[in-house]
Design a protein around this motif. Structure first.
Motif, PDB file in Angstrom:
ATOM      1  N   LEU A 185      -8.937 -10.088  29.220  1.00 48.34           N
ATOM      2  CA  LEU A 185      -8.899 -10.701  27.898  1.00 48.34           C
ATOM      3  C   LEU A 185      -9.938 -10.152  26.917  1.00 48.34           C
ATOM      4  O   LEU A 185      -9.568  -9.843  25.763  1.00 48.34           O
ATOM      5  CB  LEU A 185      -9.053 -12.219  28.016  1.00 48.34           C
ATOM      6  CG  LEU A 185      -9.045 -12.997  26.698  1.00 48.34           C
ATOM      7  CD1 LEU A 185      -7.714 -12.828  25.980  1.00 48.34           C
ATOM      8  CD2 LEU A 185      -9.354 -14.470  26.941  1.00 48.34           C
ATOM      9  N   PRO A 186     -11.223 -10.052  27.266  1.00 53.32           N
ATOM     10  CA  PRO A 186     -12.214  -9.616  26.269  1.00 53.32           C
ATOM     11  C   PRO A 186     -11.872  -8.318  25.541  1.00 53.32           C
ATOM     12  O   PRO A 186     -12.079  -8.237  24.317  1.00 53.32           O
ATOM     13  CB  PRO A 186     -13.504  -9.481  27.098  1.00 53.32           C
ATOM     14  CG  PRO A 186     -13.333 -10.486  28.192  1.00 53.32           C
ATOM     15  CD  PRO A 186     -11.879 -10.416  28.549  1.00 53.32           C
ATOM     16  N   PRO A 187     -11.326  -7.282  26.190  1.00 51.95           N
ATOM     17  CA  PRO A 187     -11.035  -6.050  25.457  1.00 51.95           C
ATOM     18  C   PRO A 187      -9.966  -6.194  24.371  1.00 51.95           C
ATOM     19  O   PRO A 187      -9.906  -5.360  23.464  1.00 51.95           O
ATOM     20  CB  PRO A 187     -10.553  -5.087  26.561  1.00 51.95           C
ATOM     21  CG  PRO A 187     -11.138  -5.622  27.824  1.00 51.95           C
ATOM     22  CD  PRO A 187     -11.120  -7.105  27.657  1.00 51.95           C
ATOM     23  N   VAL A 188      -9.123  -7.234  24.459  1.00 49.96           N
ATOM     24  CA  VAL A 188      -8.037  -7.365  23.478  1.00 49.96           C
ATOM     25  C   VAL A 188      -8.177  -8.617  22.609  1.00 49.96           C
ATOM     26  O   VAL A 188      -7.406  -8.784  21.661  1.00 49.96           O
ATOM     27  CB  VAL A 188      -6.656  -7.400  24.181  1.00 49.96           C
ATOM     28  CG1 VAL A 188      -6.412  -6.104  24.933  1.00 49.96           C
ATOM     29  CG2 VAL A 188      -6.521  -8.603  25.112  1.00 49.96           C
ATOM     30  N   LEU A 189      -9.141  -9.485  22.906  1.00 52.25           N
ATOM     31  CA  LEU A 189      -9.220 -10.770  22.216  1.00 52.25           C
ATOM     32  C   LEU A 189      -9.378 -10.629  20.714  1.00 52.25           C
ATOM     33  O   LEU A 189      -8.641 -11.252  19.932  1.00 52.25           O
ATOM     34  CB  LEU A 189     -10.371 -11.598  22.793  1.00 52.25           C
ATOM     35  CG  LEU A 189     -10.585 -12.969  22.152  1.00 52.25           C
ATOM     36  CD1 LEU A 189      -9.320 -13.816  22.250  1.00 52.25           C
ATOM     37  CD2 LEU A 189     -11.769 -13.689  22.809  1.00 52.25           C
ATOM     38  N   ASP A 190     -10.328  -9.819  20.256  1.00 48.68           N
ATOM     39  CA  ASP A 190     -10.547  -9.687  18.811  1.00 48.68           C
ATOM     40  C   ASP A 190      -9.311  -9.140  18.100  1.00 48.68           C
ATOM     41  O   ASP A 190      -8.963  -9.595  17.003  1.00 48.68           O
ATOM     42  CB  ASP A 190     -11.756  -8.786  18.539  1.00 48.68           C
ATOM     43  CG  ASP A 190     -13.073  -9.461  18.876  1.00 48.68           C
ATOM     44  OD1 ASP A 190     -13.080 -10.700  19.026  1.00 48.68           O
ATOM     45  OD2 ASP A 190     -14.092  -8.756  19.004  1.00 48.68           O
ATOM     46  N   ASP A 191      -8.644  -8.170  18.715  1.00 49.76           N
ATOM     47  CA  ASP A 191      -7.442  -7.615  18.105  1.00 49.76           C
ATOM     48  C   ASP A 191      -6.326  -8.664  18.031  1.00 49.76           C
ATOM     49  O   ASP A 191      -5.608  -8.750  17.030  1.00 49.76           O
ATOM     50  CB  ASP A 191      -6.937  -6.411  18.900  1.00 49.76           C
ATOM     51  CG  ASP A 191      -7.739  -5.148  18.630  1.00 49.76           C
ATOM     52  OD1 ASP A 191      -8.599  -5.177  17.728  1.00 49.76           O
ATOM     53  OD2 ASP A 191      -7.505  -4.144  19.321  1.00 49.76           O
ATOM     54  N   LEU A 192      -6.177  -9.466  19.079  1.00 48.33           N
ATOM     55  CA  LEU A 192      -5.139 -10.494  19.067  1.00 48.33           C
ATOM     56  C   LEU A 192      -5.396 -11.511  17.965  1.00 48.33           C
ATOM     57  O   LEU A 192      -4.459 -11.966  17.300  1.00 48.33           O
ATOM     58  CB  LEU A 192      -5.073 -11.198  20.424  1.00 48.33           C
ATOM     59  CG  LEU A 192      -4.533 -10.382  21.602  1.00 48.33           C
ATOM     60  CD1 LEU A 192      -4.570 -11.210  22.887  1.00 48.33           C
ATOM     61  CD2 LEU A 192      -3.120  -9.912  21.326  1.00 48.33           C
ATOM     62  N   LEU A 193      -6.659 -11.854  17.756  1.00 45.10           N
ATOM     63  CA  LEU A 193      -7.003 -12.817  16.711  1.00 45.10           C
ATOM     64  C   LEU A 193      -6.820 -12.222  15.317  1.00 45.10           C
ATOM     65  O   LEU A 193      -6.461 -12.929  14.375  1.00 45.10           O
ATOM     66  CB  LEU A 193      -8.441 -13.285  16.894  1.00 45.10           C
ATOM     67  CG  LEU A 193      -8.723 -14.137  18.136  1.00 45.10           C
ATOM     68  CD1 LEU A 193     -10.215 -14.375  18.292  1.00 45.10           C
ATOM     69  CD2 LEU A 193      -7.977 -15.461  18.061  1.00 45.10           C
ATOM     70  N   THR A 194      -7.051 -10.925  15.187  1.00 40.62           N
ATOM     71  CA  THR A 194      -6.993 -10.271  13.874  1.00 40.62           C
ATOM     72  C   THR A 194      -5.600  -9.765  13.527  1.00 40.62           C
ATOM     73  O   THR A 194      -5.122  -9.955  12.397  1.00 40.62           O
ATOM     74  CB  THR A 194      -7.982  -9.096  13.823  1.00 40.62           C
ATOM     75  OG1 THR A 194      -9.301  -9.569  14.135  1.00 40.62           O
ATOM     76  CG2 THR A 194      -7.998  -8.463  12.433  1.00 40.62           C
ATOM     77  N   TYR A 195      -4.946  -9.117  14.504  1.00 39.71           N
ATOM     78  CA  TYR A 195      -3.680  -8.447  14.224  1.00 39.71           C
ATOM     79  C   TYR A 195      -2.472  -9.074  14.937  1.00 39.71           C
ATOM     80  O   TYR A 195      -1.332  -8.717  14.645  1.00 39.71           O
ATOM     81  CB  TYR A 195      -3.752  -6.972  14.634  1.00 39.71           C
ATOM     82  CG  TYR A 195      -4.912  -6.232  14.027  1.00 39.71           C
ATOM     83  CD1 TYR A 195      -4.912  -5.871  12.683  1.00 39.71           C
ATOM     84  CD2 TYR A 195      -6.019  -5.892  14.801  1.00 39.71           C
ATOM     85  CE1 TYR A 195      -5.990  -5.181  12.131  1.00 39.71           C
ATOM     86  CE2 TYR A 195      -7.098  -5.206  14.259  1.00 39.71           C
ATOM     87  CZ  TYR A 195      -7.077  -4.865  12.923  1.00 39.71           C
ATOM     88  OH  TYR A 195      -8.134  -4.187  12.373  1.00 39.71           O
ATOM     89  N   GLY A 196      -2.721  -9.947  15.912  1.00 45.94           N
ATOM     90  CA  GLY A 196      -1.626 -10.532  16.682  1.00 45.94           C
ATOM     91  C   GLY A 196      -1.173  -9.678  17.845  1.00 45.94           C
ATOM     92  O   GLY A 196      -0.302 -10.071  18.615  1.00 45.94           O
ATOM     93  N   ARG A 197      -1.799  -8.500  17.998  1.00 44.97           N
ATOM     94  CA  ARG A 197      -1.481  -7.577  19.089  1.00 44.97           C
ATOM     95  C   ARG A 197      -2.625  -6.584  19.200  1.00 44.97           C
ATOM     96  O   ARG A 197      -3.429  -6.448  18.268  1.00 44.97           O
ATOM     97  CB  ARG A 197      -0.173  -6.836  18.815  1.00 44.97           C
ATOM     98  CG  ARG A 197      -0.182  -6.038  17.527  1.00 44.97           C
ATOM     99  CD  ARG A 197       1.151  -5.388  17.229  1.00 44.97           C
ATOM    100  NE  ARG A 197       1.445  -4.294  18.163  1.00 44.97           N
ATOM    101  CZ  ARG A 197       2.569  -3.585  18.113  1.00 44.97           C
ATOM    102  NH1 ARG A 197       3.503  -3.859  17.217  1.00 44.97           N
ATOM    103  NH2 ARG A 197       2.770  -2.610  18.968  1.00 44.97           N
TER     104      ARG A 197
END
Length: 325
Positions: free
Chosen positions: A213-225
């Motif tokens: 999760l940590p490597p993708v969390l910020d992107d998911l919150l910002t871009y949805g993917r």
């Protein structure tokens, strides 16, 4: 929209507070019920249904909920329920096709504490844990990690080190895997069968490890993917049959269905690289380049070897985007 609790894990399989050093009831209260409704014309409606139910886990005080993505993919409405009663709507924030994680933002007060997300937690075979759906101890299983190993899915999915737990939880989708320190160490994804080689196959749950999760969390919150080029998608369902990689099905809207590839074809190689397993097949497909790249397959059919060129696609472009509330 609160759910009526109509089932219960047998008492002998439920976790016991004395076996753990953390406040078990507090940790279990962070596990929420999740119900979603998907339009009938959604891409995933025919395979995953239009009404889906499972669990999600509150991981931040601001209402951020982590779940498994197939529960919320293309959802037009989401409701979250807690063991304390009541329900609040939710909104899809993101879905990572590669890990399988999905994020939901609760649009109301949940009145339960978030669980601590495990960080740098070493999870291995023999570790004791709890796999919990919403509903407290009665909906939780005292589980043991039986393996950490590669998992390849027939729907173009691969994890390098998935977590497998037993006994199997009957309502695994989005369930929380809680480690011996009370932190969240994974999210329930599947019910599968597992064998260590010598013993008989047994029912287990496949859990997506939280360290993805940590490597993708910020992107998911910002871009949805994830903010990187998407992997090439073929719209291909593939199975391992007697040491062969065989086409088991084709998505009607996928690029492979337009190439002449047929169910029953045996895939020998991607370009000139032979494949030996489902995992090696997906890795070679994804190494062909980003979505849109051509993927060349060598296929055996009726004692003849043929070449099939598939113009790959970005799977997410076929999915309905979340609607703002």
């Amino acid at each position: 929209m609160a759910r009526t609790i109509e089932w219960e894990i047998p008492g002998e399989f439920q976790p016991k507070a004395e076996d753990f050093s953390f406040d078990m009831d507090r940790a279990l209260s962070s596990v929420l019920g999740l119900q979603s409704t998907v339009p009938e014309d959604a891409f995933t409606a025919s395979t995953l249904g239009t009404e889906r139910a499972g669990s999600g886990v509150l991981i931040r005080e601001d209402g951020l909920v982590l779940t498994i993505g197939y529960l919320i993919s293309e959802a037009e409405s989401i409701w979250l329920t807690s063991s304390l009663g009541g329900a609040v709507p939710g909104h899809v924030l993101g879905y990572d096709q590669e890990t399988g994680f999905g994020l939901v933002q609760a649009l109301g007060r949940l009145s339960v504490p978030p669980i601590e997300v495990g960080s740098r937690v070493r999870v291995g075979a023999g570790d004791h844990a709890i796999l919990a759906a919403e509903g407290g101890r009665r909906h939780a299983v005292a589980a043991t990690v039986v393996a950490r190993q590669e998992f390849a899915g027939y729907w173009e999915y691969l994890l390098d080190r998935a977590i497998f737990t037993a006994p199997a939880h009957p309502f695994w989708g989005g369930a929380a895997l809680i480690g011996s320190d009370g932190s969240l160490i994974g999210i329930g994804s599947l019910h599968v069968q597992h064998s260590s080689g010598r013993e008989l196959r047994r029912d287990v749950n496949m859990v997506v490890p939280i360290d993805l999760l940590p490597p993708v969390l910020d992107d998911l919150l910002t871009y949805g993917r994830p903010n990187r080029p998407p992997r090439p998608w073929l719209g291909l369902y593939v199975a391992e049959v007697e040491d062969a990689i065989v086409v088991a099905g084709l998505s009607e809207r996928g690029p492979a269905s337009k190439t002449g590839l047929k169910t029953g074809d045996r895939i020998l190689a991607v370009r000139d690289e032979p494949i030996s397993s489902l995992a090696s097949f997906w890795r070679r497909v994804w190494a062909s380049g980003p979505a849109g790249s051509e993927v060349l397959l060598q296929v055996a059919r009726d004692k003849e070897t043929i070449k099939v060129r598939i113009p790959s696609a970005d799977r997410t472009r076929l999915l309905k985007a979340p609607k703002l509330h």
